[in-house]
Design a protein around this motif. Structure first.
Motif, PDB file in Angstrom:
ATOM      1  N   SER A 255     -33.895  84.106 -25.426  1.00 50.25           N
ATOM      2  CA  SER A 255     -32.762  83.335 -24.791  1.00 50.25           C
ATOM      3  C   SER A 255     -31.422  84.187 -25.434  1.00 50.25           C
ATOM      4  CB  SER A 255     -32.657  82.011 -25.082  1.00 50.25           C
ATOM      5  OG  SER A 255     -31.790  81.214 -24.365  1.00 50.25           O
ATOM      6  N   PHE A 256     -31.695  84.668 -26.648  1.00 55.44           N
ATOM      7  CA  PHE A 256     -30.495  85.248 -27.247  1.00 55.44           C
ATOM      8  C   PHE A 256     -30.399  86.596 -26.432  1.00 55.44           C
ATOM      9  CE2 PHE A 256     -28.883  89.047 -29.891  1.00 55.44           C
ATOM     10  CZ  PHE A 256     -28.068  88.301 -30.873  1.00 55.44           C
ATOM     11  N   LEU A 257     -31.430  87.231 -25.872  1.00 52.16           N
ATOM     12  CA  LEU A 257     -31.143  88.572 -25.201  1.00 52.16           C
ATOM     13  C   LEU A 257     -30.420  88.253 -23.905  1.00 52.16           C
ATOM     14  CD1 LEU A 257     -34.548  90.454 -25.460  1.00 52.16           C
ATOM     15  CD2 LEU A 257     -32.280  90.883 -26.833  1.00 52.16           C
ATOM     16  N   GLY A 258     -30.600  87.189 -23.049  1.00 50.34           N
ATOM     17  CA  GLY A 258     -30.299  86.721 -21.886  1.00 50.34           C
ATOM     18  C   GLY A 258     -28.794  86.466 -22.175  1.00 50.34           C
ATOM     19  N   HIS A 259     -28.331  85.604 -23.038  1.00 46.58           N
ATOM     20  CA  HIS A 259     -27.047  85.231 -23.455  1.00 46.58           C
ATOM     21  C   HIS A 259     -26.309  86.287 -23.916  1.00 46.58           C
ATOM     22  CE1 HIS A 259     -28.548  81.197 -22.859  1.00 46.58           C
ATOM     23  NE2 HIS A 259     -27.633  80.932 -22.868  1.00 46.58           N
TER      24      HIS A 259
ATOM     25  N   ASP B 153     -38.563  93.098  -9.456  1.00 42.92           N
ATOM     26  CA  ASP B 153     -38.367  91.740  -9.151  1.00 42.92           C
ATOM     27  C   ASP B 153     -38.933  90.913 -10.269  1.00 42.92           C
ATOM     28  OD1 ASP B 153     -37.097  92.655  -6.816  1.00 42.92           O
ATOM     29  OD2 ASP B 153     -38.911  92.324  -5.785  1.00 42.92           O
ATOM     30  N   THR B 154     -40.067  91.568 -10.624  1.00 42.74           N
ATOM     31  CA  THR B 154     -41.094  90.427 -11.759  1.00 42.74           C
ATOM     32  C   THR B 154     -40.388  90.733 -12.914  1.00 42.74           C
ATOM     33  OG1 THR B 154     -43.014  91.171 -10.546  1.00 42.74           O
ATOM     34  CG2 THR B 154     -43.064  90.546 -13.130  1.00 42.74           C
ATOM     35  N   SER B 155     -39.686  91.842 -13.311  1.00 47.09           N
ATOM     36  CA  SER B 155     -38.971  91.904 -14.547  1.00 47.09           C
ATOM     37  C   SER B 155     -37.678  91.160 -14.716  1.00 47.09           C
ATOM     38  CB  SER B 155     -38.453  93.569 -14.730  1.00 47.09           C
ATOM     39  OG  SER B 155     -39.689  94.367 -14.951  1.00 47.09           O
ATOM     40  N   TRP B 156     -36.907  90.865 -13.572  1.00 47.59           N
ATOM     41  CA  TRP B 156     -36.006  90.150 -13.601  1.00 47.59           C
ATOM     42  C   TRP B 156     -36.240  88.720 -13.528  1.00 47.59           C
ATOM     43  CZ3 TRP B 156     -31.335  90.575 -15.107  1.00 47.59           C
ATOM     44  CH2 TRP B 156     -30.573  91.847 -15.176  1.00 47.59           C
ATOM     45  N   MET B 157     -37.214  88.336 -12.893  1.00 45.18           N
ATOM     46  CA  MET B 157     -37.712  86.874 -13.071  1.00 45.18           C
ATOM     47  C   MET B 157     -37.888  86.615 -14.400  1.00 45.18           C
ATOM     48  SD  MET B 157     -40.983  85.459 -11.047  1.00 45.18           S
ATOM     49  CE  MET B 157     -42.285  86.099 -12.237  1.00 45.18           C
ATOM     50  N   LEU B 158     -38.712  87.406 -15.091  1.00 46.49           N
ATOM     51  CA  LEU B 158     -38.942  86.992 -16.559  1.00 46.49           C
ATOM     52  C   LEU B 158     -37.808  87.064 -17.482  1.00 46.49           C
ATOM     53  CD1 LEU B 158     -42.276  89.317 -17.136  1.00 46.49           C
ATOM     54  CD2 LEU B 158     -42.282  86.815 -16.236  1.00 46.49           C
ATOM     55  N   SER B 159     -36.813  87.947 -17.203  1.00 41.43           N
ATOM     56  CA  SER B 159     -35.599  87.952 -18.004  1.00 41.43           C
ATOM     57  C   SER B 159     -35.009  86.660 -17.705  1.00 41.43           C
ATOM     58  CB  SER B 159     -34.803  89.090 -17.335  1.00 41.43           C
ATOM     59  OG  SER B 159     -35.450  90.332 -17.583  1.00 41.43           O
ATOM     60  N   LEU B 160     -34.828  86.164 -16.583  1.00 38.49           N
ATOM     61  CA  LEU B 160     -34.079  84.831 -16.163  1.00 38.49           C
ATOM     62  C   LEU B 160     -35.022  83.744 -16.639  1.00 38.49           C
ATOM     63  CD1 LEU B 160     -33.033  85.502 -12.562  1.00 38.49           C
ATOM     64  CD2 LEU B 160     -31.687  85.758 -14.735  1.00 38.49           C
ATOM     65  N   PHE B 161     -36.240  83.912 -16.874  1.00 32.00           N
ATOM     66  CA  PHE B 161     -37.043  82.749 -17.401  1.00 32.00           C
ATOM     67  C   PHE B 161     -36.925  82.604 -18.840  1.00 32.00           C
ATOM     68  CE2 PHE B 161     -41.077  81.387 -19.523  1.00 32.00           C
ATOM     69  CZ  PHE B 161     -41.333  80.274 -19.034  1.00 32.00           C
ATOM     70  N   GLY B 162     -36.659  83.835 -19.637  1.00 31.13           N
ATOM     71  CA  GLY B 162     -36.825  84.191 -20.900  1.00 31.13           C
ATOM     72  C   GLY B 162     -35.337  83.557 -21.336  1.00 31.13           C
ATOM     73  N   THR B 163     -34.258  83.754 -20.607  1.00 28.21           N
ATOM     74  CA  THR B 163     -33.000  83.223 -20.906  1.00 28.21           C
ATOM     75  C   THR B 163     -32.841  81.800 -20.924  1.00 28.21           C
ATOM     76  OG1 THR B 163     -32.003  85.347 -19.812  1.00 28.21           O
ATOM     77  CG2 THR B 163     -30.484  83.384 -20.064  1.00 28.21           C
ATOM     78  N   ALA B 164     -33.565  81.313 -19.903  1.00 29.13           N
ATOM     79  CA  ALA B 164     -33.605  79.766 -20.113  1.00 29.13           C
ATOM     80  C   ALA B 164     -34.238  78.838 -20.967  1.00 29.13           C
ATOM     81  CB  ALA B 164     -33.952  79.282 -18.641  1.00 29.13           C
TER      82      ALA B 164
END
Length: 418
Positions: free
Chosen positions: A311-315, A23-34
């Motif tokens: 943000s590049f990784l998330g997009h 859960d923490t990993s995905w929270m950070l991923s979404l934060f980084g995407t934004a």
């Protein structure tokens, strides 16, 4: 085709009631995407409209961010197919023809942003090499190729590696944002309060500030892959866990980003904010000049590099999944060959844009804006009244709130373009 099919990270029996590393990993991923490079312009774009519009938008930012992304995640999880991605869901709920149009628009809303980040990443590293390291500018073809290939290689390494990379880069980003915000506290001053209160001007300022707020906190590009990962990991318990992760992501975003925005705005006068907006420079560049601070000058490239990279990784995650879904409907390639073809296509497009450094990227961003607002805010709320499985969310305050905000955002973007 779901982006992450074949990646062995499912754990259907996982306990959704307990917070864990996944859960923490995905929270950070979404934060980084934004948190992309746009955060460096956010204090100026919002703060230049005045202090009270900034306060009101700060109060609205949390509900807008959480409710909108929760609505999109609910939409993705509403499919009857256990491995459905965004492309599959829109075709299931809106029909093949309409679904494919929405899928194409969804891809086109994400892909131009990837081109922008490819250019931004190259320019940031090139500037750092020349100005901070005192070296001559490297070949742009070689530099951009290495950077884009490096980013894409992270995605090809698999979902677990991608989440690990997000952990590595997002923690420093959050720490630096908080540290810089605290660094500016001694230079805070009371905002200028006008004796007159113009409700018309306030309304117009708020209206035009909605799109800026929407996109500053948007992590819509990663929501489809995120929702699919939770379905594989938690099975039938995916929806409550998805909402829990999105809620904590929203709190993290609002806390760090708004503290940074207010700290920057309170360190500058309204005249300075307007001057910075006219100069079209990032808030760190302007603050460095105003405070004559080498500390801020040194942090600028680092923050930009980390923010653009995350943000590049998330997009890329969203663009890869949506392109695979489109190709699956139009070609007879195997899933593996289709994925390779899509990655090669995106690599050369991003690399080409980074080399050419075109001036039309602002127009691309303007094109993406209305589509993102429609897909993130409007379309999932329409689905609530069209899709039977989502009928439980009808007449909820959040449904009307997000639909209204989405329509305001789209109208404000169109007004600015005209």
């Amino acid at each position: 085709m779901s982006l992450s099919q074949g990646i062995p990270l499912s754990n259907i029996s996982a306990d959704q009631s307990c917070w864990n590393r996944h859960d923490t990993s995905w929270m950070l991923s979404l934060f980084g995407t934004a948190v992309g490079a746009g955060i460096l312009f956010l204090p100026i774009n919002i703060g230049a409209g005045g202090f009270w519009p900034l306060v009101i938008m700060a109060l609205l930012a949390g509900p807008m961010t959480f409710f909108a992304h929760r609505g999109l995640a609910r939409f993705v999880l509403s499919s009857s197919q256990s491995n459905a991605d965004f492309t599959n869901v829109v075709e299931e709920h809106f029909g093949v023809s309409t679904g494919r149009i929405i899928s194409v628009l969804y891809f086109l809303s994400i892909f131009p942003i990837l081109l922008i980040y490819g250019v931004g990443l190259t320019n940031t590293v090139d500037s750092f090499i020349v100005n901070q390291l005192g070296m001559s500018s490297p070949s742009r073809i070689v530099l951009s190729g290495i950077l884009v290939l490096g980013m894409i290689s992270v995605m090809l390494a698999g979902e677990k590696i991608m989440l690990k990379v997000f952990e590595v880069i997002v923690y420093p980003l959050a720490f630096i944002l908080a540290g810089l915000s605290l660094y500016l506290v001694p230079s805070w001053h009371l905002p200028e309060m006008s004796n007159t209160f113009d409700i018309g001007q306030l309304s117009t300022t708020l209206w035009l500030a909605i799109p800026v707020t929407v996109f500053a906190f948007s992590h819509a590009a990663a929501i489809s892959s995120f929702a699919g990962a939770q379905r594989r990991h938690y099975g039938d318990k995916a929806l409550p866990k998805t909402e829990q992760i999105l809620k904590r992501t929203s709190v993290m975003l609002i806390s760090f980003v708004l503290f940074f925005v207010f700290s920057c705005v309170l360190s500058l006068s309204s005249e300075q904010l307007l001057e910075a907006k006219m100069q079209n420079v990032s808030v760190l560049s302007y603050l460095a000049n105003v405070h004559d601070s080498q500390f801020i000058v040194a942090l600028g490239p680092l923050i930009a590099f980390i923010a653009i990279s995350s943000s590049f990784l998330g997009h890329f995650l969203g663009a890869r999944e949506s392109l695979n879904g489109l190709l699956q409907k139009q070609t007879r390639f195997s899933n593996k060959n289709m994925d390779r073809l899509g990655i090669i296509f995106m690599f050369f497009c991003i690399w080409g844009a980074a080399v050419l450094n075109p001036s039309i990227l602002g127009m691309m961003e303007a094109f993406s804006g209305p589509i993102i607002a429609m897909i993130l805010f409007v379309m999932p709320m329409i689905a609530v009244y069209k899709v039977e499985v989502l009928k439980q969310y009808r007449r909820h305050f959040s449904t009307y709130f997000i639909l209204g905000m989405g329509l305001l955002a789209v109208s404000a973007i169109i007004f600015n373009l005209v």
